[in-house]
Design an enzyme around this catalytic site. Structure first.
Site, PDB file in Angstrom:
ATOM      1  N   ASP A   1      46.371 -33.788 -47.018  1.00  0.00           N
ATOM      2  CA  ASP A   1      45.304 -33.757 -48.011  1.00  0.00           C
ATOM      3  C   ASP A   1      44.331 -34.470 -47.339  1.00  0.00           C
ATOM      4  O   ASP A   1      44.744 -35.236 -46.253  1.00  0.00           O
ATOM      5  CB  ASP A   1      45.349 -34.124 -49.769  1.00  0.00           C
ATOM      6  CG  ASP A   1      46.342 -35.191 -49.818  1.00  0.00           C
ATOM      7  OD1 ASP A   1      46.586 -35.620 -48.474  1.00  0.00           O
ATOM      8  OD2 ASP A   1      46.696 -35.997 -51.193  1.00  0.00           O
TER       9      ASP A   1
ATOM     10  N   CYS B   1      50.760 -36.293 -46.855  1.00  0.00           N
ATOM     11  CA  CYS B   1      50.115 -36.910 -47.940  1.00  0.00           C
ATOM     12  C   CYS B   1      50.231 -38.377 -48.032  1.00  0.00           C
ATOM     13  O   CYS B   1      50.277 -39.381 -47.223  1.00  0.00           O
ATOM     14  CB  CYS B   1      50.176 -35.962 -48.958  1.00  0.00           C
ATOM     15  SG  CYS B   1      51.438 -36.813 -49.656  1.00  0.00           S
ATOM     16  N   GLY B   2      49.286 -39.350 -48.986  1.00  0.00           N
ATOM     17  CA  GLY B   2      49.348 -40.295 -48.869  1.00  0.00           C
ATOM     18  C   GLY B   2      50.852 -41.235 -49.183  1.00  0.00           C
ATOM     19  O   GLY B   2      50.835 -41.834 -48.339  1.00  0.00           O
ATOM     20  N   THR B   3      51.365 -40.599 -49.730  1.00  0.00           N
ATOM     21  CA  THR B   3      53.070 -41.067 -50.392  1.00  0.00           C
ATOM     22  C   THR B   3      54.397 -40.094 -49.664  1.00  0.00           C
ATOM     23  O   THR B   3      54.885 -40.496 -48.937  1.00  0.00           O
ATOM     24  CB  THR B   3      53.193 -41.366 -51.407  1.00  0.00           C
ATOM     25  OG1 THR B   3      53.496 -39.890 -51.871  1.00  0.00           O
ATOM     26  CG2 THR B   3      52.770 -41.822 -52.319  1.00  0.00           C
TER      27      THR B   3
ATOM     28  N   GLY C   1      54.486 -36.067 -53.185  1.00  0.00           N
ATOM     29  CA  GLY C   1      52.982 -34.095 -54.042  1.00  0.00           C
ATOM     30  C   GLY C   1      53.208 -33.356 -52.780  1.00  0.00           C
ATOM     31  O   GLY C   1      54.326 -32.242 -53.444  1.00  0.00           O
TER      32      GLY C   1
ATOM     33  N   HIS D   1      71.670 -32.489 -40.548  1.00  0.00           N
ATOM     34  CA  HIS D   1      72.281 -32.483 -41.614  1.00  0.00           C
ATOM     35  C   HIS D   1      72.011 -31.546 -42.635  1.00  0.00           C
ATOM     36  O   HIS D   1      72.384 -30.819 -43.309  1.00  0.00           O
ATOM     37  CB  HIS D   1      72.796 -33.709 -42.614  1.00  0.00           C
ATOM     38  CG  HIS D   1      73.654 -34.446 -42.252  1.00  0.00           C
ATOM     39  ND1 HIS D   1      74.635 -35.582 -42.518  1.00  0.00           N
ATOM     40  CD2 HIS D   1      74.185 -34.571 -40.935  1.00  0.00           C
ATOM     41  CE1 HIS D   1      75.550 -35.669 -42.184  1.00  0.00           C
ATOM     42  NE2 HIS D   1      74.765 -35.911 -40.856  1.00  0.00           N
TER      43      HIS D   1
ATOM     44  N   HIS E   1      77.698 -28.464 -42.552  1.00  0.00           N
ATOM     45  CA  HIS E   1      76.236 -28.944 -43.306  1.00  0.00           C
ATOM     46  C   HIS E   1      75.850 -27.126 -43.559  1.00  0.00           C
ATOM     47  O   HIS E   1      74.816 -27.520 -44.288  1.00  0.00           O
ATOM     48  CB  HIS E   1      75.292 -29.641 -42.044  1.00  0.00           C
ATOM     49  CG  HIS E   1      76.130 -30.746 -41.377  1.00  0.00           C
ATOM     50  ND1 HIS E   1      76.174 -32.106 -43.020  1.00  0.00           N
ATOM     51  CD2 HIS E   1      76.783 -31.138 -40.911  1.00  0.00           C
ATOM     52  CE1 HIS E   1      76.882 -32.667 -41.996  1.00  0.00           C
ATOM     53  NE2 HIS E   1      77.642 -32.354 -40.766  1.00  0.00           N
TER      54      HIS E   1
END
Ligand code: RB5
Length: 151
Positions: free
Chosen positions: A8, A65-67, A70, A98, A133
């Site tokens: 984004d 994205c920013g973090t 999202g 894993h 796994h």
């Protein structure tokens, strides 16, 4: 290796850095946008990259994205996507060993470009371990199937 990349507005700058880095290393990159810092909605790009990876057109995907939160949540709504939000190299490695992640999400407002490139290189260079796994991933896939709506 063919890699789909998307972001984004908040992830645009870091996406460009990652894309240039990987292109210099010879990876085949398709950029699904966005291509500026003008405000956008991260689910749009998560869906494009997620669908392209889930369809098998690309071996891996990278989302920014920013973090990273999202865009990873949105990507994981696409059946067949195993997206991990990663902010350190150990988790990048473990997410392949894993969890067999086929997409990673990064937070451009959380980590710097140096760490982001180390994470991406680590992630691309790590193989899935399989074994026990795989059994756990099969259980995730069973959950996915349970809630899939037939169109
Ligand atoms: C955009 O302002 C921001 O919400 C987005 O980039 C991301 O951090 C969402 O999880």
């Amino acid at each position: 290796m063919k890699i789909a990349i998307g972001n984004d507005h908040a992830g645009y700058g870091l996406k460009e850095i990652i894309k240039n880095h990987l292109q210099e290393k010879g990876f085949d990159i398709k950029d699904f946008g966005t291509d500026s810092t003008e405000s956008t909605d991260y689910p749009d790009f998560a869906m494009k990259v997620g669908e392209a990876v889930a369809a098998g057109d690309f071996e891996r995907g990278i989302l920014v994205c920013g973090t990273g939160i999202g865009i990873s949540i949105a990507a994981n709504k696409v059946p067949g996507v195993y997206c991990g939000l990663v902010g350190d190299c150990f988790s990048a490695k473990a997410s392949r060993w894993h969890n067999n992640t086929n997409i990673i999400a990064l937070g451009a407002r959380v980590i710097g470009p140096g760490l982001a490139l180390d994470i991406v290189d680590t992630w691309l260079g790590t193989e899935f371990k399989g074994g026990r796994h795989q059994r756990r991933i099969d259980k995730i896939t069973e959950i996915e199937k349970r809630y899939l709506v037939k169109n």
